[in-house]
Enzyme design. Structure first.
Site, mmCIF file in Angstrom:
data_model
loop_
_atom_site.group_PDB
_atom_site.id
_atom_site.type_symbol
_atom_site.label_atom_id
_atom_site.label_comp_id
_atom_site.label_asym_id
_atom_site.label_seq_id
_atom_site.Cartn_x
_atom_site.Cartn_y
_atom_site.Cartn_z
ATOM 1 N N GLU A 113 0.831 -1.214 0.000
ATOM 2 C CA GLU A 113 0.000 0.000 0.000
ATOM 3 C C GLU A 113 0.865 1.263 0.000
ATOM 4 O OE1 GLU A 113 -3.156 0.020 -0.541
ATOM 5 O OE2 GLU A 113 -3.238 -2.165 -0.506
ATOM 6 N N ASP A 125 3.916 -3.912 -5.782
ATOM 7 C CA ASP A 125 4.490 -5.189 -5.341
ATOM 8 C C ASP A 125 6.015 -5.105 -5.308
ATOM 9 O OD1 ASP A 125 2.110 -6.438 -4.942
ATOM 10 O OD2 ASP A 125 2.158 -7.670 -6.757
HETATM 11 ZN ZN LIG Z 1 -2.483 -2.397 -4.674
#
Ligand SMILES: [Zn+2]
Length: 433
Positions: free
Chosen positions: A289, A374
């Site tokens: 996030e 990621d």
């Molecule tokens: Zn995401």
């Protein structure tokens, strides 16, 4: 003049009907592809997941996807029928005339137009109610996700309606007033108001609105708190607080999110997420996030939203002065009363039909952002933990591991698990150097 207005109206009717039909065909085609693909792969766990996902979990995910897919077909058909009913079949026209005749002489143009918007919202909510009930108390229930009680469901509707009226009515009144009083460039003003309103909601939602629906408690787990704070310090990130939300009150689906703006930013974990993931996995999810913030995805998304709404308001500013815009969508514009509320409604109903065809572009950008977040998580936390967390969340949410590739391209805002895990496994930070 008469003739050309009439033919413009016919062209719009035709273009709208054709776009609606085309979007419906594409949606049905994609949904049936997805369902066929999932059904065809139901018998075996894909080899990449053979060690981590059981056949039971895989088949549960397939059944859930199929159940939602069938329900999606029904919702699409209902949605298209309702849209036709409101527009070409004269629903808005009838509602508009009834309210105009009843209210305008006694209460004035603004009150009548607000009543039109309010009645439209109420009728739409009533039409959608059975679909929402079926989805929550049948599909979600059947797969063990629903935690809603009837009482909570009714309470939620009442609260949403109240918040909607308290916030929506003044904003709608201001918009209608601008359309009426701010001259031919009203749409620039309206856009400004709309942007300020959106920023205000972003600012006020976490502290004023969200607590009406959920309980937020400061994160109590000290070791997790330390972990999260260290991660945030490492990433150069400040937030006003870490909170746990009782998401389990409504659903077993798990999530974590950031809300708010600038200094008012806060991190919110669903209790369901904390119950399912280890502290290291929670940290990895949070790092993902944070990646969205570090890569400025949030600001970019808001920027795109600003630009698109400006284009939308400009288009509405022009369309609302064209008689064929109303006539082509099944409404007789009034010569003695303002048509602003009608223009707003028609625009909000019809624009999504055309926007559907560009939505894959946005999904594509969003998937790219997910890969970037990621990769960021791999650098700031552990990629192995993120991979483990993704798998757990996938399994717990019964998301299919075998989606149809074309369906993914069109709709998926997140890359499918197989692609994300492959990218994580290939990330340089995870390879021995
Ligand atoms: Zn995401």
């Amino acid at each position: 003049m008469e003739v050309s207005q009439g033919s413009y109206a016919s062209i719009l009717t035709f273009v709208f009907a054709a776009a609606l039909l085309a979007s419906l065909l594409v949606k049905f085609w994609l949904a049936s592809r997805q369902m066929r693909h999932v059904a065809a792969h139901r018998h075996a766990v894909p080899s990449a997941f053979a060690r981590t996902i059981s056949l039971d979990a895989h088949q549960r995910a397939a059944d859930y996807t199929l159940a939602k897919g069938r329900f999606g077909l029904i919702s699409m058909a209902v949605g298209a029928a309702v849209l036709l009913g409101w527009t070409l079949l004269g629903g808005i026209d009838a509602l508009n005339i009834a309210l105009r005749d009843a209210l305008q002489p006694r209460f004035g143009a603004l009150a009548y137009q607000l009543a039109l918007l309010g009645s439209f919202a109420a009728i739409s909510a009533l039409i959608e109610l059975p679909l929402g009930l079926y989805s929550t108390f049948h599909i979600e229930q059947r797969f063990g996700f629903n935690r809603m009680t009837w009482k909570l469901y009714v309470l939620d509707i009442a609260k949403s309606a109240l918040v909607g009226v308290l916030i929506g009515a003044p904003v709608a009144a201001l918009m209608l007033w601008l359309m009426h009083a701010a001259g031919s460039l009203w749409w620039v003003w309206a856009w400004g108001v709309w942007m300020v309103f959106n920023l205000l909601i972003l600012l006020l939602y976490p502290t004023l609105i969200a607590p009406l629906f959920n309980k937020f408690e400061p994160l109590a787990d000290e070791s997790l708190k330390t972990r999260v704070q260290q991660l945030m310090a490492r990433c150069g990130f400040a937030a006003k607080g870490l909170f746990v939300m009782d998401g389990s009150k409504r659903s077993a689906h798990a999530n974590a999110y950031f809300t708010g703006f600038g200094a008012a930013k806060r991190v919110v974990f669903f209790d369901t997420l904390l119950n399912k993931l280890s502290p290291a996995e929670v940290e990895a999810v949070l790092a993902h996030e944070l990646g969205h913030f570090k890569h400025k995805h949030v600001i970019k998304r808001i920027g795109v939203m600003f630009a698109m709404s400006l284009a939308g308001f400009a288009l509405l500013g022009w369309l609302s002065t064209q008689p064929w815009f109303y006539a082509g969508l099944g409404v007789r514009p009034s010569l003695t009363a303002p048509n602003d509320a009608v223009a707003l409604l028609l625009f909000l109903l019809v624009a999504p039909v055309f926007a559907f065809f560009v939505s894959p572009l946005f999904a594509r950008v969003s998937r790219k952002h997910e890969f970037e977040a990621d990769a960021y998580a791999c650098r700031q936390a552990s990629g192995d933990d993120l991979a483990a967390a993704l798998l757990k969340l996938h399994e717990d949410n019964a998301s299919t591991l075998t989606p149809d590739p074309l369906y993914v391209r069109f709709y998926y805002s997140h890359p499918p698990a197989s692609e994300r895990l492959a990218a994580l496994a290939g990330h340089p930070s995870l390879k021995p150097s």
